[in-house]
Design an enzyme around this catalytic site. Structure first.
Site: not given
Ligand code: 13P
Length: 249
Positions: A10, A12, A93, A95, A163, A169, A208
């Protein structure tokens, strides 16, 4: 049940035409490991160029609008993504759930539209650190899954990505026991929702994932691959994750 491992990058909001060398190197590494399904979800601006440049590598999008067409400024439909060459899409997702306030109902509508259009559809779920520390991770993520997955699923085209938000991250990952506990809970929910075909749906871990931890993550029961952010941007970082999946295939 044996499920083929699926490793998806991904990107992003990263990636320009100048990054195509990475895409090409990832395609040739993926071709060397045909026992693993590999894909790359690039920014929308790169979908068409990437799918032309690397026809052997499935290219995907990172979001989609549930409607066929209409007055939705800035949005893209499933038909537009497919027209540009995408064969997969990520929905829900964290985010987007956070920054765009997407609800489970909206994620489900997107997933249903994407599956209906024949796209491989990756539905993301995952808990915040507060929820994890309160001991509520499993029931919270189960509830998210129940409300976000399509009512009818084509098990060959639906995947789920677990996730944990606090692992994205950050370089932190849950213990393998915690990953195993969550994936097995999600497998049970998928079987409740879809009967036996829930066994065929791939459940990816994301957050991660790197070459250094991929093998131990892929060894966990019910982990059928990975959704990879930062380590998918460079072929040199992504290829060891593909190789780790191939060893477990
Ligand atoms: P990282 O691999 O950078 O933690 O990102 C995970 C992710 O959000 C993939 O969708």
């Amino acid at each position: 049940m044996a499920r083929r491992k699926l490793v998806v990058g991904n990107w992003k909001m990263h990636g320009l035409g100048s990054d195509f060398v990475q895409v090409e190197e990832i395609e040739s590494a993926a071709a060397g490991h045909p026992q693993v399904d590999v894909g790359l979800c690039v920014p929308s601006t790169l979908i068409e160029r990437a799918s032309r440049a690397v026809p052997g590598l499935p290219i995907g999008a990172q979001d989609v609008h549930p409607a066929d067409k209409g007055a939705h400024t800035g949005c893209l439909s499933t038909a537009m993504l497919a027209d540009a060459g995408a064969s997969m899409v990520i929905v829900g997702h964290s985010e987007r759930r956070e920054a765009q306030h997407e609800t489970d109902e909206e994620v489900r509508a997107k997933a249903e539209a994407a599956l209906g259009a024949g796209l491989l559809t990756i539905v993301c779920v995952g808990e915040s650190l507060d929820v994890r520390e309160a001991g509520d991770a499993v029931p919270t993520v189960e509830g998210q899954l129940d409300a976000s997955i399509p009512r009818d699923a084509d098990a060959t085209r639906l995947a789920v990505a677990y996730e944990p938000i606090w692992a994205i991250g950050t370089g932190r990952i849950p213990t393998v026991e915690d990953i195993g506990q969550m994936h097995s809970a999600l497998r049970q929910r998928l079987c409740v929702a879809y009967g036996d075909s829930g066994e065929a749906i791939r459940i990816l871990y994301g957050g991660s994932v790197k070459g250094s931890n991929a093998a131990e993550i892929f060894a966990v029961e019910d982990v059928d691959g990975a959704l990879v952010g930062g380590a998918s941007l460079k072929a040199a970082d992504f290829i060891p994750i593909i190789e780790a999946a191939a060893l477990k295939a």
